[in-house]
Design an enzyme around this catalytic site. Sequence first.
Site, PDB file in Angstrom:
ATOM      1  N   ARG A   1       0.886  -1.172   0.000  1.00  0.00           N
ATOM      2  CA  ARG A   1       0.000   0.000   0.000  1.00  0.00           C
ATOM      3  C   ARG A   1       0.917   1.214   0.000  1.00  0.00           C
ATOM      4  O   ARG A   1       1.633   1.476   0.971  1.00  0.00           O
ATOM      5  CB  ARG A   1      -0.885  -0.028   1.247  1.00  0.00           C
ATOM      6  CG  ARG A   1      -1.886   1.117   1.378  1.00  0.00           C
ATOM      7  CD  ARG A   1      -2.691   0.901   2.653  1.00  0.00           C
ATOM      8  NE  ARG A   1      -3.595   2.002   2.962  1.00  0.00           N
ATOM      9  CZ  ARG A   1      -4.874   2.063   2.628  1.00  0.00           C
ATOM     10  NH1 ARG A   1      -5.405   1.060   1.943  1.00  0.00           N
ATOM     11  NH2 ARG A   1      -5.624   3.086   2.970  1.00  0.00           N
TER      12      ARG A   1
ATOM     13  N   ASP B   1     -16.790   7.920  -2.369  1.00  0.00           N
ATOM     14  CA  ASP B   1     -15.568   7.804  -1.576  1.00  0.00           C
ATOM     15  C   ASP B   1     -15.296   9.167  -0.941  1.00  0.00           C
ATOM     16  O   ASP B   1     -15.930  10.175  -1.278  1.00  0.00           O
ATOM     17  CB  ASP B   1     -14.393   7.377  -2.465  1.00  0.00           C
ATOM     18  CG  ASP B   1     -13.128   7.049  -1.685  1.00  0.00           C
ATOM     19  OD1 ASP B   1     -13.228   6.800  -0.467  1.00  0.00           O
ATOM     20  OD2 ASP B   1     -12.039   7.046  -2.285  1.00  0.00           O
TER      21      ASP B   1
ATOM     22  N   CYS C   1     -16.095   2.693   0.195  1.00  0.00           N
ATOM     23  CA  CYS C   1     -14.956   1.835   0.506  1.00  0.00           C
ATOM     24  C   CYS C   1     -14.412   2.023   1.920  1.00  0.00           C
ATOM     25  O   CYS C   1     -13.612   1.209   2.389  1.00  0.00           O
ATOM     26  CB  CYS C   1     -13.845   2.022  -0.522  1.00  0.00           C
ATOM     27  SG  CYS C   1     -13.069   3.643  -0.486  1.00  0.00           S
TER      28      CYS C   1
ATOM     29  N   HIS D   1      -7.091   1.218  -6.978  1.00  0.00           N
ATOM     30  CA  HIS D   1      -7.459   0.475  -5.767  1.00  0.00           C
ATOM     31  C   HIS D   1      -8.134  -0.832  -6.200  1.00  0.00           C
ATOM     32  O   HIS D   1      -9.307  -1.084  -5.903  1.00  0.00           O
ATOM     33  CB  HIS D   1      -8.395   1.322  -4.909  1.00  0.00           C
ATOM     34  CG  HIS D   1      -8.415   0.945  -3.456  1.00  0.00           C
ATOM     35  ND1 HIS D   1      -7.786  -0.180  -2.964  1.00  0.00           N
ATOM     36  CD2 HIS D   1      -9.003   1.540  -2.375  1.00  0.00           C
ATOM     37  CE1 HIS D   1      -7.972  -0.258  -1.665  1.00  0.00           C
ATOM     38  NE2 HIS D   1      -8.701   0.774  -1.286  1.00  0.00           N
TER      39      HIS D   1
ATOM     40  N   GLN E   1      -9.937  -3.328  -3.697  1.00  0.00           N
ATOM     41  CA  GLN E   1     -11.224  -2.816  -3.242  1.00  0.00           C
ATOM     42  C   GLN E   1     -12.309  -3.116  -4.251  1.00  0.00           C
ATOM     43  O   GLN E   1     -13.433  -3.493  -3.892  1.00  0.00           O
ATOM     44  CB  GLN E   1     -11.136  -1.313  -2.996  1.00  0.00           C
ATOM     45  CG  GLN E   1     -12.453  -0.686  -2.558  1.00  0.00           C
ATOM     46  CD  GLN E   1     -12.910  -1.184  -1.208  1.00  0.00           C
ATOM     47  OE1 GLN E   1     -12.201  -1.041  -0.219  1.00  0.00           O
ATOM     48  NE2 GLN E   1     -14.091  -1.782  -1.153  1.00  0.00           N
TER      49      GLN E   1
ATOM     50  N   ARG F   1     -13.579  -7.552   1.420  1.00  0.00           N
ATOM     51  CA  ARG F   1     -12.141  -7.380   1.182  1.00  0.00           C
ATOM     52  C   ARG F   1     -11.397  -8.658   1.567  1.00  0.00           C
ATOM     53  O   ARG F   1     -10.467  -9.090   0.877  1.00  0.00           O
ATOM     54  CB  ARG F   1     -11.602  -6.195   2.007  1.00  0.00           C
ATOM     55  CG  ARG F   1     -12.014  -4.826   1.527  1.00  0.00           C
ATOM     56  CD  ARG F   1     -11.317  -4.416   0.232  1.00  0.00           C
ATOM     57  NE  ARG F   1      -9.880  -4.386   0.367  1.00  0.00           N
ATOM     58  CZ  ARG F   1      -9.172  -3.345   0.814  1.00  0.00           C
ATOM     59  NH1 ARG F   1      -9.788  -2.259   1.231  1.00  0.00           N
ATOM     60  NH2 ARG F   1      -7.852  -3.405   0.854  1.00  0.00           N
TER      61      ARG F   1
END
Length: 307
Positions: free
Chosen positions: A102, A224, A263, A129, A132, A291
């Site tokens: 990440r 988001d 998310c 991402h 996700q 996830r």
Amino acid sequence: MTLKHFLKDDDLTTAQQAEVLDLAAKLKADRYAYPALKGPKSVAVVFEKPSTRTRLSFDVGIAELGGHSVVLDAQSTQLGRGESIADTARVLSRYVSAIVIRTFGDDRIAELAEHAAVPVVNALTDGWHPCQLLADLQTIAEHKPLKGTSIAYVGDAAFNMGNSTVIASSLAGMHVRIGAPAGYQPADEVLERAAQINAATGGSVTVTADPVEAVTGADVVSTDAWISMGMDDSARRFADLGRYQLNSQLLAHAADDAIVLHCLPAHRGQEITDDVIDGPQSRVFDQAENRLHAQKALLAWLLKESS
């Protein structure tokens, strides 16, 4: 060995995406059914950005696959003190079966993958991402067929979540509506790549500055945070994005059985209201759980393909 990485959503084909999602559903039904990391094999999970869901879902998921996770905060390693990405990749590859990272710029993960001898997984970059979105698609598929379903994404669509929503949903044959003001819309190259994908899948992408137009009749509505790590222009962003808040008035324009995704972490009262995120149409916490299952499936699939 054909080494497979997952750096962005279209590193999977449509068929491969479906295969991973099918395995994710099976792993959700029986969490210990596929010990792909039995040994235990180890996976390095590297964090250059803070995390809650990513850290937990990979750590727990690797254990449930029969493996051992080595969680590394970059600032407490030599990577945080200037050791090169290339050297880090070469060293980690001698110890572990896969590397999850990440990080910030996509150039960092690209360099890591270039020099790694094991699969590299993008757990979030500035541009993408993709893990996700596997969880998002799994969540949608629990309620609706993916192909032909419409998803509206409202707010800031110019970065990782917007980009991944466009590409992953296109791979699944979905109809994407982006509702975002100028300056917050996906880049031309992302839309051009989506058009190439949609020519094969039958999906589509439309972009509008009108949030109501984007949401009207949509089967899924997603958003988001407006302010991501490192952004310091919050006042301007709030002014630009205020009318894109996912509230009950905007959601009322969606299909009656529409589901809501976010998310997380959510800034309640900014991009989404309490009554929506906690409401009957919200699947946000199913999405967070998924996830775990989607990433387990991805790791198992990558290791199989790279063996």
